[in-house]
Write a protein that holds these residues in place. Structure first.
Motif, PDB file in Angstrom:
ATOM      1  N   VAL A   1      -7.820 -13.866   0.240  1.00  0.00           N
ATOM      2  CA  VAL A   1      -8.437 -15.086   0.777  1.00  0.00           C
ATOM      3  C   VAL A   1      -7.392 -16.187   0.906  1.00  0.00           C
ATOM      4  N   ARG A   2      -6.530 -16.319  -0.104  1.00  0.00           N
ATOM      5  CA  ARG A   2      -5.489 -17.345  -0.054  1.00  0.00           C
ATOM      6  C   ARG A   2      -4.502 -17.077   1.086  1.00  0.00           C
ATOM      7  N   LEU A   3      -4.175 -15.827   1.317  1.00  0.00           N
ATOM      8  CA  LEU A   3      -3.238 -15.491   2.395  1.00  0.00           C
ATOM      9  C   LEU A   3      -3.838 -15.808   3.770  1.00  0.00           C
ATOM     10  N   VAL A   4      -5.137 -15.559   3.929  1.00  0.00           N
ATOM     11  CA  VAL A   4      -5.798 -15.874   5.201  1.00  0.00           C
ATOM     12  C   VAL A   4      -5.871 -17.387   5.413  1.00  0.00           C
ATOM     13  N   ILE A   5      -6.214 -18.116   4.342  1.00  0.00           N
ATOM     14  CA  ILE A   5      -6.234 -19.577   4.436  1.00  0.00           C
ATOM     15  C   ILE A   5      -4.842 -20.102   4.775  1.00  0.00           C
ATOM     16  N   LEU A   6      -3.831 -19.535   4.141  1.00  0.00           N
ATOM     17  CA  LEU A   6      -2.448 -19.917   4.431  1.00  0.00           C
ATOM     18  C   LEU A   6      -2.112 -19.689   5.906  1.00  0.00           C
ATOM     19  N   SER A   7      -2.589 -18.594   6.465  1.00  0.00           N
ATOM     20  CA  SER A   7      -2.310 -18.285   7.872  1.00  0.00           C
ATOM     21  C   SER A   7      -2.898 -19.339   8.800  1.00  0.00           C
ATOM     22  N   TRP A   8      -4.158 -19.703   8.587  1.00  0.00           N
ATOM     23  CA  TRP A   8      -4.813 -20.685   9.461  1.00  0.00           C
ATOM     24  C   TRP A   8      -4.268 -22.095   9.231  1.00  0.00           C
ATOM     25  N   VAL A   9      -4.050 -22.462   7.972  1.00  0.00           N
ATOM     26  CA  VAL A   9      -3.496 -23.789   7.685  1.00  0.00           C
ATOM     27  C   VAL A   9      -2.061 -23.883   8.185  1.00  0.00           C
ATOM     28  N   GLY A  10      -1.298 -22.796   8.026  1.00  0.00           N
ATOM     29  CA  GLY A  10       0.071 -22.780   8.528  1.00  0.00           C
ATOM     30  C   GLY A  10       0.131 -22.965  10.027  1.00  0.00           C
ATOM     31  N   GLY A  11      -0.759 -22.277  10.756  1.00  0.00           N
ATOM     32  CA  GLY A  11      -0.816 -22.450  12.206  1.00  0.00           C
ATOM     33  C   GLY A  11      -1.170 -23.872  12.595  1.00  0.00           C
ATOM     34  N   PHE A  12      -2.121 -24.458  11.865  1.00  0.00           N
ATOM     35  CA  PHE A  12      -2.536 -25.839  12.129  1.00  0.00           C
ATOM     36  C   PHE A  12      -1.382 -26.819  11.922  1.00  0.00           C
TER      37      PHE A  12
ATOM     38  N   ALA B   1       0.814  -1.211   0.000  1.00  0.00           N
ATOM     39  CA  ALA B   1       0.000   0.000   0.000  1.00  0.00           C
ATOM     40  C   ALA B   1       0.851   1.267   0.000  1.00  0.00           C
ATOM     41  N   ILE B   2       1.966   1.256   0.706  1.00  0.00           N
ATOM     42  CA  ILE B   2       2.784   2.461   0.844  1.00  0.00           C
ATOM     43  C   ILE B   2       3.894   2.531  -0.208  1.00  0.00           C
ATOM     44  N   CYS B   3       4.500   1.401  -0.508  1.00  0.00           N
ATOM     45  CA  CYS B   3       5.629   1.407  -1.448  1.00  0.00           C
ATOM     46  C   CYS B   3       5.187   1.300  -2.911  1.00  0.00           C
ATOM     47  N   SER B   4       4.034   0.704  -3.167  1.00  0.00           N
ATOM     48  CA  SER B   4       3.526   0.573  -4.542  1.00  0.00           C
ATOM     49  C   SER B   4       2.037   0.884  -4.579  1.00  0.00           C
ATOM     50  N   PRO B   5       1.654   2.114  -4.229  1.00  0.00           N
ATOM     51  CA  PRO B   5       0.219   2.431  -4.109  1.00  0.00           C
ATOM     52  C   PRO B   5      -0.563   2.289  -5.415  1.00  0.00           C
ATOM     53  N   LEU B   6       0.074   2.588  -6.556  1.00  0.00           N
ATOM     54  CA  LEU B   6      -0.633   2.481  -7.832  1.00  0.00           C
ATOM     55  C   LEU B   6      -0.897   1.033  -8.227  1.00  0.00           C
ATOM     56  N   GLN B   7      -0.030   0.131  -7.783  1.00  0.00           N
ATOM     57  CA  GLN B   7      -0.199  -1.290  -8.107  1.00  0.00           C
ATOM     58  C   GLN B   7      -0.976  -2.054  -7.032  1.00  0.00           C
ATOM     59  N   TYR B   8      -1.333  -1.363  -5.947  1.00  0.00           N
ATOM     60  CA  TYR B   8      -1.985  -2.033  -4.813  1.00  0.00           C
ATOM     61  C   TYR B   8      -3.258  -2.779  -5.219  1.00  0.00           C
ATOM     62  N   PRO B   9      -4.191  -2.151  -5.966  1.00  0.00           N
ATOM     63  CA  PRO B   9      -5.416  -2.894  -6.339  1.00  0.00           C
ATOM     64  C   PRO B   9      -5.129  -4.102  -7.226  1.00  0.00           C
ATOM     65  N   VAL B  10      -4.052  -4.025  -8.020  1.00  0.00           N
ATOM     66  CA  VAL B  10      -3.726  -5.125  -8.914  1.00  0.00           C
ATOM     67  C   VAL B  10      -3.100  -6.288  -8.154  1.00  0.00           C
ATOM     68  N   ILE B  11      -2.235  -5.936  -7.165  1.00  0.00           N
ATOM     69  CA  ILE B  11      -1.527  -6.974  -6.401  1.00  0.00           C
ATOM     70  C   ILE B  11      -2.427  -7.600  -5.345  1.00  0.00           C
ATOM     71  N   MET B  12      -3.048  -6.764  -4.520  1.00  0.00           N
ATOM     72  CA  MET B  12      -3.847  -7.262  -3.392  1.00  0.00           C
ATOM     73  C   MET B  12      -5.283  -7.511  -3.835  1.00  0.00           C
ATOM     74  N   THR B  13      -5.464  -8.500  -4.686  1.00  0.00           N
ATOM     75  CA  THR B  13      -6.804  -8.859  -5.149  1.00  0.00           C
ATOM     76  C   THR B  13      -7.550  -9.642  -4.073  1.00  0.00           C
ATOM     77  N   SER B  14      -8.849  -9.764  -4.257  1.00  0.00           N
ATOM     78  CA  SER B  14      -9.670 -10.496  -3.284  1.00  0.00           C
ATOM     79  C   SER B  14      -9.228 -11.955  -3.175  1.00  0.00           C
ATOM     80  N   SER B  15      -8.925 -12.562  -4.311  1.00  0.00           N
ATOM     81  CA  SER B  15      -8.523 -13.972  -4.291  1.00  0.00           C
ATOM     82  C   SER B  15      -7.190 -14.155  -3.560  1.00  0.00           C
ATOM     83  N   LEU B  16      -6.247 -13.225  -3.746  1.00  0.00           N
ATOM     84  CA  LEU B  16      -4.973 -13.319  -3.045  1.00  0.00           C
ATOM     85  C   LEU B  16      -5.182 -13.159  -1.541  1.00  0.00           C
TER      86      LEU B  16
END
Length: 312
Positions: A140-151, A123-138
Motif C-alpha cells: 500500500v505504501r509503495l502504491v501511495i508513493l507511486s501516485w504521490v511521486g507522480g503528483f 519473488a524470484i531472488c528471495s522466494p522464502l522471504q517474499y511473504p515477510v518482505i512484501m507485506t500488505s502495508s508495504l
C-alpha cells in the motif's frame, strides 16, 4: 500585454480529415478506446474478486491498469469528438486539466514499473522471504508513493504553465494538449519551464529505468542458475509480461520527452502519442492475461460463474 487578447480556448488540429475519413477514424479509435477501458476494468475486477489474484504482483497490476484507463481517458475522448466536429476547440481550463491528468498517470506508471520489477526481484531472488518482505502495508505504501511521486514531479511545471500568458495563435498541432506544442504558444520566455520539464522527465525515466534494469539483472542471473529448464521457463514467464510492457513504455517516452527543446518532430510525436495512449493501453490487458495462466484461469472461472448466474 496592453493590446494583446488573452487566449481562452485552443484549437486541436490532430489529423486534418474529410467528413468520411473522420467518421472512419472515429469508429476505429472508439472501438480501441472501449476495448482498452473494458480490458483494463476486467483486469481490476478479476483481481478484486478472485482469491488466486490476491497477491502483491496483481495488486500493483490493478493500479497499473487504473493508470492506463486514466491515461487514455484523459486524451482519447476529446480526440474522438474532434473527428466528428467542425469545432475542434478545448477551453483553457480543459486543456490544463487534460495535460495534468495525462502526465500524472504517465509519471505514476513509470514509478509503478520500478515497483513491479522490485516485486519480481524479491519473488524470484528471495522466494522464502517474499511473504515477510512484501507485506500488505508495504504494498500500500509503495502504491501511495507511486501516485504521490507522480503528483509531485509534475506539480512545479504545472503551476508555472498555468501562469503563462497565451495571446495567440491558439492552434495546437496535436491530438491533445501536449506539453511541447502548448508551451510554444505562450507569449513569454519558456526556457526555464522547458528545462524543468526536461529535468523532471530525465530524473523520472533514468531513476525508474535504473531500478528496473538492476532488478532484472539480478532476476536473470538468478533464473540462469536454476538447474531445470522447466523451472527457468516458469520463472521467465512470471516476468515476461512486465518486461514487454516496460520496453514499450520506456522506448516511446524517452524518444518523445527526454530532450531539452520539445519543438521538434511533431508529426512523429503524434504517431508515438497514438502508440502510447491508444495502442499500448489496448494491448496491455492481452499481454498480461494471455501470458499468465493464473489470470486466464481466473477469467474462465469468472465467466463460468457469470454464465451459471444468468442461467439460474
Amino acid at each position: 500585454m496592453g493590446n494583446w487578447t488573452l487566449v481562452t480556448e485552443f484549437i486541436l488540429v490532430g489529423i486534418p480529415t474529410t467528413r468520411k475519413l473522420g467518421g472512419l477514424l472515429f469508429l476505429i479509435f472508439l472501438l480501441a478506446y472501449l476495448m482498452t477501458v473494458l480490458g483494463n476494468t476486467l483486469i481490476i475486477t478479476l483481481i478484486i474478486v478472485d482469491y488466486r489474484l490476491q497477491s502483491p504482483m496483481y495488486f500493483f497490476l490493478s493500479n497499473f491498469s487504473f493508470s492506463e484507463i486514466l491515461t487514455t481517458t484523459s486524451a482519447v475522448p476529446k480526440m474522438l469528438s474532434a473527428f466528428l466536429s467542425e469545432k475542434k476547440s478545448i477551453s483553457f481550463g480543459g486543456c490544463s486539466a487534460q495535460s495534468y491528468f495525462y502526465f500524472l498517470s504517465g509519471c505514476t506508471e513509470f514509478i509503478l514499473f520500478a515497483v513491479m520489477s522490485y516485486d519480481r526481484y524479491v519473488a524470484i531472488c528471495s522466494p522464502l522471504q517474499y511473504p515477510v518482505i512484501m507485506t500488505s502495508s508495504l504494498c500500500v505504501r509503495l502504491v501511495i508513493l507511486s501516485w504521490v511521486g507522480g503528483f509531485l514531479l509534475i506539480l512545479p511545471s504545472t503551476v508555472l504553465k498555468a501562469g503563462l500568458p497565451y495571446c495567440g495563435p491558439n492552434v495546437i498541432d496535436h491530438f491533445f494538449c501536449d506539453s511541447g506544442p502548448l508551451l510554444h504558444l505562450a507569449c513569454a520566455d519558456i526556457r526555464v519551464i522547458e528545462l524543468l520539464d526536461f529535468l523532471s522527465s530525465l530524473v523520472l525515466l533514468v531513476s525508474s529505468l535504473s531500478l528496473t534494469m538492476v532488478s532484472y539483472v539480478y532476476i536473470i542471473s538468478t533464473i540462469l542458475k536454476i538447474p531445470s529448464g522447466q523451472g527457468q521457463r516458469k520463472a521467465f514467464a512470471t516476468c515476461a509480461s512486465h518486461f514487454t510492457v516496460v520496453c514499450m513504455g520506456y522506448g516511446i517516452s524517452i524518444f518523445v520527452y527526454v530532450h531539452p527543446s520539445q519543438k521538434s518532430s511533431l508529426r512523429l510525436n503524434k504517431i508515438l502519442f497514438i502508440l502510447s495512449s491508444v495502442i499500448t493501453p489496448l494491448l496491455n490487458p492481452f499481454i498480461f492475461s494471455l501470458r499468465n495462466e493464473t489470470m486466464k484461469d481466473a477469467l474462465k472461472d469468472t465467466l463460468a460463474k457469470g454464465g451459471d448466474f444468468l442461467k439460474g
